[in-house]
Design a protein around this motif. Structure first.
Motif: not given
Length: 305
Positions: A163-190
């Motif tokens: 909104r202030s006129g700035g720009k945001i860019f996604l960089l495919p060369e940077l791969e972050i290994v992300y681990t989500p919470r691995g249960s039904f209850s935790k993913i539902s709550k998240t």
């Protein structure tokens, strides 16, 4: 360079390990976050920082060795206000449920066009990136993270950047290994909490942060409104059952594909269920958040950590 670690009163041995680094390296600092939630930690870190560039790192992730250098280079090269990498989502453990959660969290059927989760092939201008790399002066110009937003504070900040006129860019060369919470209850709550705070974000920025957020909202509305109507009107019954059949058929097809790919037969039946939990939880959270906005209710959530 300085490394600032803001600890939300962790009860494991995190603080002991950090203390050893703080003792041996004068550029590492440890600060407390008594309120525990992310926006407070982020603002403490920003306030204490002295550098020209701020790079944020969150837990549940592993970062590539060139993470800092590429982010800073592209921040200035692209004339951006925020840049970030893409997620490579991996299961929390080798259980079938953890695998299903990880796949649903990075599949377009689960998260739509959330590009940092589904991936891109080239640098792309986007509405949000994970974590982020910022010029320090940005926060002097548009303000800090909104501490009322326990979740989705990134969305609100990034909306202010655009909104202030700035720009945001996604960089495919940077791969972050992300681990989500691995249960039904935790993913539902998240995902419930993601949905819960989205109406508050929309209220603050006065426009939807993204249109993909409304898909699970309409999904839940259709489920709840369509059920009683289908009992009394035959045409609606056909539409309702047909929609549900198509929805679960898509989930089943993805499950079959992923079961063969990862050699985990249970994914055939788990994928439709996890997709449903993600969409239903987010949609229910959104409707509750919308009610809170209309009623002027408090958005504080019970700390379950």
């Amino acid at each position: 360079m300085e490394v600032l670690i803001v600890d939300g009163q962790s009860k494991d041995k995190t603080r002991d390990k950090i203390a050893a680094y703080v003792h041996n390296y004068p550029f590492i600092y440890l600060y407390d976050n008594p309120k525990r939630y992310s926006p407070y930690a982020l603002n403490i870190g920003i306030a204490k920082s002295k550098g020209e560039v701020i790079v944020r790192l969150d837990a549940h992730c592993l970062y590539p060795s060139n993470y800092f250098s590429v982010l800073v280079e592209k921040l200035f090269e692209l004339g951006a206000d925020n840049v970030g990498g893409v997620w490579k989502t991996v299961p929390a453990d080798d259980s079938n449920v953890a695998w299903a959660v990880a796949i649903a969290s990075s599949h377009s059927f689960g998260v739509g066009n959330s590009f940092h989760k589904t991936g891109v092939r080239q640098i792309r201008e986007v509405d949000t990136v994970p974590f982020g790399c910022f010029r320090r002066e940005l926060f002097d110009r548009i303000g800090l993270f909104d501490e009322q937003l326990i979740r989705n504070q990134d969305d609100e900040l990034n909306a202010r950047i655009i909104r202030s006129g700035g720009k945001i860019f996604l960089l495919p060369e940077l791969e972050i290994v992300y681990t989500p919470r691995g249960s039904f209850s935790k993913i539902s709550k998240t995902y419930f909490q993601y949905g819960l705070f989205k109406p508050l974000v929309n209220k603050k920025i006065r426009v939807p942060a993204s249109w993909r957020q409304f898909v699970p909202v309409l999904f839940v509305a259709g489920l709840l409104a369509g059920l009683p109507l289908s009992l009394f009107f035959k045409p609606i019954r056909w539409i309702y059952t047909g929609f549900l059949a198509l929805y679960f058929a898509i989930g089943l097809c993805i499950g079959i594909q992923q079961a063969f790919k990862h050699k985990k037969p249970a994914l055939v039946f788990l994928m439709p269920l996890v997709f449903f939990l993600v969409h239903f939880s987010y949609g229910c959270g959104y409707w509750k958040g919308l009610w809170k906005v209309v009623a002027g209710s408090d958005f504080r959530v019970k700390d379950s950590r």
